[in-house]
Design a protein around this motif. Sequence first.
Motif, short mmCIF file in Angstrom:
data_model
loop_
_atom_site.label_atom_id
_atom_site.label_comp_id
_atom_site.label_asym_id
_atom_site.label_seq_id
_atom_site.Cartn_x
_atom_site.Cartn_y
_atom_site.Cartn_z
N VAL A 135 0.85 -1.19 0.00
CA VAL A 135 0.00 0.00 0.00
C VAL A 135 0.89 1.24 0.00
O VAL A 135 1.71 1.43 0.90
N ASN A 136 0.74 2.05 -1.04
CA ASN A 136 1.43 3.34 -1.14
C ASN A 136 2.94 3.18 -0.95
O ASN A 136 3.55 3.87 -0.14
N SER A 137 3.54 2.28 -1.70
CA SER A 137 4.98 2.04 -1.55
C SER A 137 5.54 1.44 -2.83
O SER A 137 4.86 0.68 -3.53
N ALA A 144 4.59 -8.05 -7.28
CA ALA A 144 3.83 -7.45 -6.18
C ALA A 144 2.78 -6.49 -6.72
O ALA A 144 3.03 -5.73 -7.67
N ARG A 145 1.59 -6.52 -6.11
CA ARG A 145 0.51 -5.60 -6.48
C ARG A 145 0.58 -4.36 -5.60
O ARG A 145 0.85 -4.45 -4.40
N ILE A 146 0.30 -3.21 -6.19
CA ILE A 146 0.38 -1.94 -5.48
C ILE A 146 -1.02 -1.33 -5.40
O ILE A 146 -1.74 -1.27 -6.39
N PHE A 147 -1.38 -0.87 -4.19
CA PHE A 147 -2.68 -0.24 -3.96
C PHE A 147 -2.45 1.16 -3.39
O PHE A 147 -1.51 1.38 -2.63
N PRO A 148 -3.32 2.10 -3.72
CA PRO A 148 -3.14 3.47 -3.21
C PRO A 148 -3.41 3.59 -1.72
O PRO A 148 -2.82 4.43 -1.04
#
Length: 238
Positions: free
Chosen positions: A34-36, A58-62
């Motif tokens: 998350v946010n990284s 890796a999946r990224i989420f805001p």
Amino acid sequence: MQLAFVLVEPKVPENVGAAARALCTMGFGELWLVNSDLHTRPEAHWLAHGSDHILDSARIFPDLAAVRNSVDLLMGTSAKPRHQRQHWHAPGQLREALASKGASVATAALVFGREDRGLSNEELALCDLLTGIPMKVAYPSLNLAQSVMLYAWELSGLAAAAETQTEYADSNRLGALRGRLETLLPELNTPPEGKLSQWVFERLPLLTERDIGFVHTLCSNIERVLVGRKSRTDKPGP
């Protein structure tokens, strides 16, 4: 069940790499951040040791709300019970709770907070249930990668079980049940902030696969009654 391990705004790239290595060792492959973007740093790959593929995918989420919308079950880690929750699961209890879900949970996510301050109260409020590692000290704290390793080891049997899991109708999943109850309870004059709604949604993640199917049936029966009442109300008078 697909189980993702979520790191919220990690501060140290080495911790991200070590977490990826822990997941790979225990048979897991879903690392979400998350946010990284620390998974892209060379330092993260230095400690990954054979698990670079987990960092690369890796999946990224805001934010954590976006993760909430992507899973059936969201579990937050906390050093102690918080946010007026009555249930707080040790890792072994969490494993039992997940195993009881069968195919009713397609995707679950276990969330780890920031190294310096963990998850905020607002983020914990998004989680279906809370879990923590019992410790013998007054101010419990573990390194982020150590915490991921402990949970990955405790939950490792679930990774193998997911490979043989049969498909399950989307309408019978836990996430679908939560959505139905969020719509249905206000129609029964039960406001979302009321004690009954809080009681329902705190216990919803504790249901077994069989219980989830039963509550789906109960919701269907209540919905039919409400539709019948509305139809009679809408009929024009003689």
